[in-house]
Structure formats: structure tokens, C-alpha cells
Design an enzyme around this catalytic site. Structure first.
Site, PDB file in Angstrom:
ATOM      1  N   ARG A  47      17.174  -5.444 -16.780  1.00  0.00           N
ATOM      2  CA  ARG A  47      17.446  -4.759 -15.510  1.00  0.00           C
ATOM      3  C   ARG A  47      18.645  -5.347 -14.771  1.00  0.00           C
ATOM      4  NH1 ARG A  47      11.794  -2.713 -12.843  1.00  0.00           N
ATOM      5  NH2 ARG A  47      11.288  -1.289 -14.530  1.00  0.00           N
ATOM      6  N   ASP A 149      10.835   2.006   3.114  1.00  0.00           N
ATOM      7  CA  ASP A 149      10.959   1.346   1.817  1.00  0.00           C
ATOM      8  C   ASP A 149      11.850   0.127   2.046  1.00  0.00           C
ATOM      9  OD1 ASP A 149      10.395   2.372  -1.289  1.00  0.00           O
ATOM     10  OD2 ASP A 149      12.032   0.916  -1.135  1.00  0.00           O
TER      11      ASP A 149
HETATM   12  C1  SAM Z   1       6.857   2.697  -7.758  1.00  0.00           C
HETATM   13  S1  SAM Z   1       7.591   3.051  -6.208  1.00  0.00           S
HETATM   14  C2  SAM Z   1       6.224   3.868  -5.390  1.00  0.00           C
HETATM   15  C3  SAM Z   1       6.638   5.120  -4.659  1.00  0.00           C
HETATM   16  C4  SAM Z   1       5.493   5.956  -4.077  1.00  0.00           C
HETATM   17  N1  SAM Z   1       4.755   5.213  -3.097  1.00  0.00           N
HETATM   18  C5  SAM Z   1       4.561   6.451  -5.174  1.00  0.00           C
HETATM   19  O1  SAM Z   1       3.443   5.983  -5.287  1.00  0.00           O
HETATM   20  O2  SAM Z   1       4.991   7.311  -5.946  1.00  0.00           O
HETATM   21  C6  SAM Z   1       7.601   1.434  -5.461  1.00  0.00           C
HETATM   22  C7  SAM Z   1       8.531   1.328  -4.254  1.00  0.00           C
HETATM   23  O3  SAM Z   1       8.215   0.111  -3.586  1.00  0.00           O
HETATM   24  C8  SAM Z   1       9.405  -0.391  -3.024  1.00  0.00           C
HETATM   25  N2  SAM Z   1       9.194  -1.823  -2.722  1.00  0.00           N
HETATM   26  C9  SAM Z   1       9.166  -2.863  -3.582  1.00  0.00           C
HETATM   27  N3  SAM Z   1       8.939  -4.012  -2.916  1.00  0.00           N
HETATM   28  C10 SAM Z   1       8.819  -3.666  -1.610  1.00  0.00           C
HETATM   29  C11 SAM Z   1       8.587  -4.412  -0.421  1.00  0.00           C
HETATM   30  N4  SAM Z   1       8.436  -5.742  -0.448  1.00  0.00           N
HETATM   31  N5  SAM Z   1       8.523  -3.748   0.754  1.00  0.00           N
HETATM   32  C12 SAM Z   1       8.684  -2.396   0.795  1.00  0.00           C
HETATM   33  N6  SAM Z   1       8.920  -1.644  -0.284  1.00  0.00           N
HETATM   34  C13 SAM Z   1       8.986  -2.272  -1.488  1.00  0.00           C
HETATM   35  C14 SAM Z   1      10.458  -0.119  -4.087  1.00  0.00           C
HETATM   36  O4  SAM Z   1      11.748  -0.120  -3.534  1.00  0.00           O
HETATM   37  C15 SAM Z   1      10.002   1.257  -4.600  1.00  0.00           C
HETATM   38  O5  SAM Z   1      10.695   2.276  -3.939  1.00  0.00           O
END
Ligand code: SAM
Length: 288
Positions: A47, A149
Site C-alpha cells: 500500500r 471521516d
Molecule cells: C471500510 S470504510 C467504512 C465505510 C462505511 N462506514 C461502511 O461501512 O461502508 C472505513 C473508513 O474509516 C476511516 N477511518 C479509518 N481510521 C479512522 C479514524 N481513526 N477516524 C475516523 N475515520 C477513520 C477510513 O478513512 C475509511 O473511510
């Protein structure tokens, strides 16, 4: 003979040593809660390879030093974007939306304003799914959807709200015509209609850092992000999410993210749905 592109990339990419992995692991954990367990070396290397190449770094050590030294936070944000998983979809885990429509929204029907939060909303599909479900169920209410996010890049896409046709495959045809307008492309794209977009407000929130909201939410969706956190971080995040819920409010987490291993003050409702205790008896009313 011309070599395949992935051969060239792999062969010339700097190797990720044990020390590099440990430094990146600690940085990712400390800044955004990502729990990179041993065995994730290949994933980290794959990545970050493109980020290293684009920045012209000769080694992971050079790259790591650059991320630490960059006081603008841009390099760290790019690292987070590269390491985090943004996968999402419209109507993902559909039984959550059925439960929301059938069991939760009827009890909010007397309200003039319905406030919900999509925490870790990625590129917005969850936000717009919530908006469409709410508009269908409670058409004349004022909807206020907070969408957050950690990734500015993901938030930018979510706000642009334009999706290629294949990303909209699960969206019912009636919703496509009611809640979308044709996008600008390239290719066939759908753009969330301005009326729906005005119901969401976007903000960058890192869930592993303290945050606060002026008012508690009736519903929080925080799905498929805590799976990347260790147990202690999950506990802290769930504690803060619970504090952002009104009594009787619901927390939806991903189906792979049961809260059984952590201690929290929420009541279990059904798989991946929890509720904050303390709801007043009877149905919520306008002043609740
Ligand atoms: C797999 S996606 C989930 C999206 C949506 N909630 C779903 O279930 O389809 C995970 C998201 O978490 C965000 N993320 C990761 N670490 C985070 C943090 N510490 N605080 C807020 N968002 C975070 C990433 O940027 C990503 O957009």
C-alpha cells in the site's frame, strides 16, 4: 524483452525491513488507531509502495522521516489514505436499513428534525443511503446528517457525491430517479440530487481523538472502522460514541465488529445494533 509492470514495480521497490514496519505500525496506531498486527508487512509494503514512488523516496526510512518532519500533516494524511481501507457501498449490510426503517424511525416520526451521524463515512455511500431511507420514511422532516471521516480525500469524494454506474448497482431504480441526477462522467455517472446533498454536513473527525457535538444524535452509524482498532481503542471509541448518543439512541456497528469483547454501557439490541439506556417511557415526542 519488455517486463510486466508489476515485475518492474516489485523489483525496484525499496524493501520494508522489520524496523520500518515497526515504526510505521506505531505511527499508524498512535495517529489513527490502526492495529497492524505482525503478518501485515506485505500489505503495508504494497500500500505504501506507490506513495514512496510518487514522492521519490529511496527507502522506507527516508519516507518515515519525511512523514514525521512534515508539520503540515499532508504526508501523514497521505499515509493514512494509503493504509486505510475505504471500501464501502450503497445499502451495505442492508438489514441495518430495514431495522432502521421498521423499528427506529417510527419512534422518531413526531420530531421536526432528525439528526443522525455517519462516523467513518468513507466516500459517502452510507451517508446517501441513510438520506434516502430517511427521506422515504419521514418525507417532510428536516434531516440533519453529520458525515465524518479521518480522510480528507474520502470526504472530498463523499461531498462531490458522484458515482459511476457500477457503484450504484444496488440502488433501487425508483431511488435512482428520485434522488439522483445525471453526473458529468467520465462514463455514465449518477450524482446525488442537490436537495439530498443539502441534508448532509461533512467534517473531518479522527475517532481516536476526543470530539464533541453540540447535540446528541438519535442514531449513529459507525461501521467497518473499529475492526481495524485494537480492543483498548475500540473501548475508547465506543465510549465517545455512546456519549454522543441521546438516551434511547441507537449505535449501528459493522457485522464483523461485535462489541462483546469490550466493556461499554450500551444495551445489545440485535447483531451489530446497540442502544443507549435511559430512554424515557413512551414514544419520543417533539421536545425529547
Ligand atoms: C471500510 S470504510 C467504512 C465505510 C462505511 N462506514 C461502511 O461501512 O461502508 C472505513 C473508513 O474509516 C476511516 N477511518 C479509518 N481510521 C479512522 C479514524 N481513526 N477516524 C475516523 N475515520 C477513520 C477510513 O478513512 C475509511 O473511510
Amino acid at each position: 524483452m519488455k517486463q510486466p509492470a508489476d515485475w518492474v514495480e516489485h523489483d525496484t521497490a525499496p524493501a520494508l525491513g522489520a524496523r520500518d514496519f515497526e515504526q510505521i505500525r506505531l505511527l499508524a496506531h498512535g495517529t489513527f488507531g490502526l492495529d497492524l498486527k505482525p503478518g501485515k508487512e506485505e500489505l503495508v509494503s504494497a500500500r505504501l509502495r506507490r506513495v514512496l514512488r510518487q514522492g521519490g523516496f529511496q527507502s522506507f526510512q527516508d519516507y518515515y522521516r519525511h512523514v514525521l518532519a512534515d508539520r503540515t500533516g499532508v504526508a501523514l494524511a497521505a499515509m493514512i489514505d494509503a493504509l486505510a481501507t475505504n471500501h464501502t457501498a450503497f445499502l451495505r449490510e442492508p438489514d441495518h436499513f430495514t431495522f432502521l426503517r421498521e423499528e427506529v424511525l417510527p419512534s422518531l416520526a413526531a420530531r421536526e428534525t432528525i439528526e443522525v451521524w455517519s462516523a467513518a463515512c468513507s466516500t459517502g455511500e452510507e451517508v446517501w443511503t441513510l438520506a434516502m431511507v430517511l427521506n422515504e420514511a419521514l418525507p417532510s422532516r428536516r434531516l440533519a446528517i453529520a458525515a465524518t471521516d479521518i480522510s480528507n480525500k474520502a470526504l472530498h469524494s463523499a461531498q462531490a457525491a458522484e458515482y459511476a454506474q457500477d457503484r450504484c448497482q444496488g440502488v433501487p431504480a425508483a431511488w435512482l430517479s428520485r434522488y439522483f441526477v445525471p453526473g458529468n462522467g467520465p462514463g455514465r455517472t449518477y450524482c446525488v440530487a442537490p436537495r439530498i446533498r443539502s441534508q448532509a454536513a461533512f467534517r473531518r473527525i479522527n475517532l481516536v481523538e476526543p470530539f464533541s457535538w453540540p447535540r446528541p444524535f438519535a442514531v449513529i452509524f459507525c461501521r467497518n472502522v473499529m475492526i481495524y482498532f485494537d480492543r483498548q481503542t475500540q473501548e475508547q471509541v465506543v465510549g465517545r460514541l455512546a456519549a454522543s448518543l441521546e438516551p434511547g439512541g441507537y449505535l449501528f456497528v459493522g457485522h464483523a465488529e461485535s462489541l462483546t469483547r469490550i466493556s461499554h454501557a450500551l444495551d445489545y439490541v440485535r447483531p451489530a445494533v446497540y442502544r443507549k439506556p435511559g430512554k424515557k417511557e413512551g414514544r419520543w415526542n417533539k421536545s425529547s
